[in-house]
Design a protein around this motif. Structure first.
Motif, PDB file in Angstrom:
ATOM      1  N   LEU A 153       0.826  -1.209   0.000  1.00 56.27           N
ATOM      2  CA  LEU A 153       0.000   0.000   0.000  1.00 56.27           C
ATOM      3  C   LEU A 153       0.863   1.263   0.000  1.00 56.27           C
ATOM      4  CD1 LEU A 153      -2.717  -1.051   2.600  1.00 56.27           C
ATOM      5  CD2 LEU A 153      -3.060  -0.720   0.142  1.00 56.27           C
ATOM      6  N   VAL A 154       1.898   1.249   0.815  1.00 58.50           N
ATOM      7  CA  VAL A 154       2.806   2.396   0.875  1.00 58.50           C
ATOM      8  C   VAL A 154       3.486   2.580  -0.481  1.00 58.50           C
ATOM      9  CG1 VAL A 154       4.928   3.299   1.900  1.00 58.50           C
ATOM     10  CG2 VAL A 154       3.178   2.276   3.362  1.00 58.50           C
ATOM     11  N   ALA A 155       3.930   1.486  -1.099  1.00 60.28           N
ATOM     12  CA  ALA A 155       4.596   1.576  -2.405  1.00 60.28           C
ATOM     13  C   ALA A 155       3.673   2.192  -3.440  1.00 60.28           C
ATOM     14  CB  ALA A 155       5.062   0.192  -2.853  1.00 60.28           C
ATOM     15  N   PHE A 156       2.425   1.781  -3.441  1.00 57.84           N
ATOM     16  CA  PHE A 156       1.458   2.339  -4.382  1.00 57.84           C
ATOM     17  C   PHE A 156       1.338   3.848  -4.179  1.00 57.84           C
ATOM     18  CE2 PHE A 156      -2.852   3.757  -5.302  1.00 57.84           C
ATOM     19  CZ  PHE A 156      -2.957   3.427  -6.650  1.00 57.84           C
ATOM     20  N   ARG A 157       1.161   4.262  -2.928  1.00 58.69           N
ATOM     21  CA  ARG A 157       1.008   5.687  -2.633  1.00 58.69           C
ATOM     22  C   ARG A 157       2.296   6.456  -2.912  1.00 58.69           C
ATOM     23  NH1 ARG A 157      -3.759   7.352  -0.149  1.00 58.69           N
ATOM     24  NH2 ARG A 157      -2.842   9.337  -0.707  1.00 58.69           N
ATOM     25  N   LEU A 158       3.439   5.853  -2.620  1.00 61.15           N
ATOM     26  CA  LEU A 158       4.725   6.504  -2.834  1.00 61.15           C
ATOM     27  C   LEU A 158       4.944   6.836  -4.308  1.00 61.15           C
ATOM     28  CD1 LEU A 158       7.417   7.433  -1.680  1.00 61.15           C
ATOM     29  CD2 LEU A 158       8.215   5.068  -1.798  1.00 61.15           C
ATOM     30  N   ARG A 159       4.457   5.982  -5.184  1.00 59.15           N
ATOM     31  CA  ARG A 159       4.597   6.229  -6.623  1.00 59.15           C
ATOM     32  C   ARG A 159       3.765   7.440  -7.076  1.00 59.15           C
ATOM     33  NH1 ARG A 159       4.773   0.377  -6.558  1.00 59.15           N
ATOM     34  NH2 ARG A 159       6.787  -0.275  -7.389  1.00 59.15           N
ATOM     35  N   HIS A 160       2.768   7.830  -6.279  1.00 63.16           N
ATOM     36  CA  HIS A 160       1.881   8.926  -6.655  1.00 63.16           C
ATOM     37  C   HIS A 160       2.022  10.159  -5.767  1.00 63.16           C
ATOM     38  CE1 HIS A 160       0.064   5.223  -8.226  1.00 63.16           C
ATOM     39  NE2 HIS A 160      -0.205   5.981  -9.268  1.00 63.16           N
ATOM     40  N   ASP A 161       2.666  10.002  -4.621  1.00 60.81           N
ATOM     41  CA  ASP A 161       2.769  11.105  -3.657  1.00 60.81           C
ATOM     42  C   ASP A 161       4.123  11.014  -2.974  1.00 60.81           C
ATOM     43  OD1 ASP A 161       2.574  12.948  -1.597  1.00 60.81           O
ATOM     44  OD2 ASP A 161       0.957  11.903  -0.549  1.00 60.81           O
ATOM     45  N   HIS A 162       5.059  11.845  -3.410  1.00 58.37           N
ATOM     46  CA  HIS A 162       6.403  11.784  -2.836  1.00 58.37           C
ATOM     47  C   HIS A 162       6.463  12.381  -1.429  1.00 58.37           C
ATOM     48  CE1 HIS A 162       8.532  11.022  -6.907  1.00 58.37           C
ATOM     49  NE2 HIS A 162       7.451  10.307  -6.758  1.00 58.37           N
ATOM     50  N   GLY A 163       5.349  12.942  -0.966  1.00 55.60           N
ATOM     51  CA  GLY A 163       5.281  13.392   0.418  1.00 55.60           C
ATOM     52  C   GLY A 163       5.418  12.235   1.396  1.00 55.60           C
ATOM     53  N   VAL A 164       5.058  11.051   0.947  1.00 56.66           N
ATOM     54  CA  VAL A 164       5.221   9.844   1.775  1.00 56.66           C
ATOM     55  C   VAL A 164       6.690   9.669   2.123  1.00 56.66           C
ATOM     56  CG1 VAL A 164       4.954   7.341   1.821  1.00 56.66           C
ATOM     57  CG2 VAL A 164       3.218   8.753   0.722  1.00 56.66           C
ATOM     58  N   LEU A 165       7.548   9.879   1.146  1.00 47.84           N
ATOM     59  CA  LEU A 165       8.985   9.732   1.363  1.00 47.84           C
ATOM     60  C   LEU A 165       9.495  10.792   2.339  1.00 47.84           C
ATOM     61  CD1 LEU A 165      11.599   8.303   0.760  1.00 47.84           C
ATOM     62  CD2 LEU A 165      11.799   9.659  -1.349  1.00 47.84           C
ATOM     63  N   TYR A 192      19.571   7.414  -1.003  1.00 53.70           N
ATOM     64  CA  TYR A 192      20.218   7.149  -2.290  1.00 53.70           C
ATOM     65  C   TYR A 192      19.298   6.589  -3.369  1.00 53.70           C
ATOM     66  CZ  TYR A 192      24.445   8.121   0.281  1.00 53.70           C
ATOM     67  OH  TYR A 192      25.402   8.738   1.037  1.00 53.70           O
ATOM     68  N   LEU A 193      18.134   6.091  -2.997  1.00 53.67           N
ATOM     69  CA  LEU A 193      17.220   5.557  -4.001  1.00 53.67           C
ATOM     70  C   LEU A 193      16.135   6.585  -4.316  1.00 53.67           C
ATOM     71  CD1 LEU A 193      16.684   1.875  -2.767  1.00 53.67           C
ATOM     72  CD2 LEU A 193      18.335   2.730  -4.439  1.00 53.67           C
ATOM     73  N   SER A 194      15.642   6.546  -5.533  1.00 57.95           N
ATOM     74  CA  SER A 194      14.521   7.409  -5.919  1.00 57.95           C
ATOM     75  C   SER A 194      13.238   6.867  -5.276  1.00 57.95           C
ATOM     76  CB  SER A 194      14.371   7.420  -7.433  1.00 57.95           C
ATOM     77  OG  SER A 194      13.892   6.154  -7.887  1.00 57.95           O
ATOM     78  N   ALA A 195      12.200   7.674  -5.305  1.00 56.07           N
ATOM     79  CA  ALA A 195      10.908   7.242  -4.750  1.00 56.07           C
ATOM     80  C   ALA A 195      10.425   5.978  -5.452  1.00 56.07           C
ATOM     81  CB  ALA A 195       9.874   8.361  -4.873  1.00 56.07           C
ATOM     82  N   ASN A 196      10.576   5.913  -6.769  1.00 52.50           N
ATOM     83  CA  ASN A 196      10.133   4.715  -7.498  1.00 52.50           C
ATOM     84  C   ASN A 196      10.982   3.496  -7.160  1.00 52.50           C
ATOM     85  OD1 ASN A 196       7.909   5.808  -8.789  1.00 52.50           O
ATOM     86  ND2 ASN A 196       9.136   6.570 -10.494  1.00 52.50           N
ATOM     87  N   GLN A 197      12.276   3.686  -6.962  1.00 49.45           N
ATOM     88  CA  GLN A 197      13.135   2.563  -6.567  1.00 49.45           C
ATOM     89  C   GLN A 197      12.772   2.076  -5.169  1.00 49.45           C
ATOM     90  OE1 GLN A 197      16.826   4.690  -7.226  1.00 49.45           O
ATOM     91  NE2 GLN A 197      17.373   3.289  -8.906  1.00 49.45           N
ATOM     92  N   ILE A 198      12.460   3.000  -4.278  1.00 51.51           N
ATOM     93  CA  ILE A 198      12.041   2.612  -2.924  1.00 51.51           C
ATOM     94  C   ILE A 198      10.711   1.870  -2.985  1.00 51.51           C
ATOM     95  CG2 ILE A 198      11.315   3.482  -0.664  1.00 51.51           C
ATOM     96  CD1 ILE A 198      13.370   5.792  -1.116  1.00 51.51           C
ATOM     97  N   ALA A 199       9.808   2.345  -3.822  1.00 54.65           N
ATOM     98  CA  ALA A 199       8.519   1.650  -3.987  1.00 54.65           C
ATOM     99  C   ALA A 199       8.747   0.230  -4.497  1.00 54.65           C
ATOM    100  CB  ALA A 199       7.618   2.430  -4.939  1.00 54.65           C
ATOM    101  N   ASP A 200       9.641   0.073  -5.464  1.00 52.26           N
ATOM    102  CA  ASP A 200       9.971  -1.272  -5.958  1.00 52.26           C
ATOM    103  C   ASP A 200      10.533  -2.142  -4.835  1.00 52.26           C
ATOM    104  OD1 ASP A 200       9.132  -0.578  -8.508  1.00 52.26           O
ATOM    105  OD2 ASP A 200      11.181  -0.234  -9.257  1.00 52.26           O
ATOM    106  N   SER A 243      11.267  -2.947  10.935  1.00 51.88           N
ATOM    107  CA  SER A 243      11.581  -1.651  11.550  1.00 51.88           C
ATOM    108  C   SER A 243      11.459  -0.536  10.518  1.00 51.88           C
ATOM    109  CB  SER A 243      12.986  -1.687  12.142  1.00 51.88           C
ATOM    110  OG  SER A 243      13.911  -2.103  11.163  1.00 51.88           O
ATOM    111  N   SER A 244      10.382  -0.535   9.801  1.00 48.48           N
ATOM    112  CA  SER A 244      10.188   0.380   8.684  1.00 48.48           C
ATOM    113  C   SER A 244       9.756   1.774   9.131  1.00 48.48           C
ATOM    114  CB  SER A 244       9.127  -0.177   7.732  1.00 48.48           C
ATOM    115  OG  SER A 244       8.826   0.758   6.725  1.00 48.48           O
ATOM    116  N   PRO A 245      10.416   2.819   8.603  1.00 52.01           N
ATOM    117  CA  PRO A 245       9.959   4.173   8.893  1.00 52.01           C
ATOM    118  C   PRO A 245       8.635   4.498   8.193  1.00 52.01           C
ATOM    119  CG  PRO A 245      11.762   4.236   7.318  1.00 52.01           C
ATOM    120  CD  PRO A 245      11.611   2.801   7.761  1.00 52.01           C
ATOM    121  N   PHE A 246       8.166   3.594   7.332  1.00 54.68           N
ATOM    122  CA  PHE A 246       6.874   3.768   6.682  1.00 54.68           C
ATOM    123  C   PHE A 246       5.728   3.229   7.543  1.00 54.68           C
ATOM    124  CE2 PHE A 246       9.912   3.751   3.190  1.00 54.68           C
ATOM    125  CZ  PHE A 246       9.534   4.888   2.505  1.00 54.68           C
ATOM    126  N   ALA A 247       6.072   2.493   8.605  1.00 56.78           N
ATOM    127  CA  ALA A 247       5.041   1.944   9.492  1.00 56.78           C
ATOM    128  C   ALA A 247       4.251   3.093  10.103  1.00 56.78           C
ATOM    129  CB  ALA A 247       5.674   1.102  10.591  1.00 56.78           C
TER     130      ALA A 247
END
Length: 106
Positions: free
Chosen positions: A23-35, A66-74, A89-93
């Motif tokens: 879910l986070v990956a999907f949103r990250l691809r559309h909203d870089h505010g998540v990052l 070091y990774l782009s938002a799309n690379q992090i989503a992948d 231990s994800s900071p996206f939790a």
């Protein structure tokens, strides 16, 4: 095995975390505010650690820097051993709230 033991098994938690990351990956691809929010959260965690930063936080810092938002989503979508380990231990939790099967970012 009791119902409670099955609900809180490592396998269950791993599946739940993987779903959250999808879910986070999907949103990250559309909203870089998540990052931005994940980076901010990680900075707070690292600051609390002081001079002795946990290795897992250093790993996340490298990924988020070091990774782009799309690379992090992948990466979040992946099922690699590294992705599975870092999900614990994800900071996206906490950035996704599930509402009737649909993720909404806080």
């Amino acid at each position: 095995m009791s119902v409670q033991a099955r609900v809180f098994s490592h396998a269950f938690i791993d599946r739940r975390n993987a779903e959250r990351d999808r879910l986070v990956a999907f949103r990250l691809r559309h909203d870089h505010g998540v990052l931005r929010r994940a980076r901010s959260k990680l900075r707070r965690w690292i600051a609390r650690d002081g001079r002795c930063v946990r290795p897992v936080f250093a790993e996340w810092r490298r990924i988020l820097e070091y990774l782009s938002a799309n690379q992090i989503a992948d990466f979040l979508d992946s099922d690699t051993p590294l992705a599975r380990r870092l999900r614990q231990s994800s900071p996206f939790a906490g950035l996704v709230v599930q509402e009737t099967g649909v993720g909404r970012l806080q």
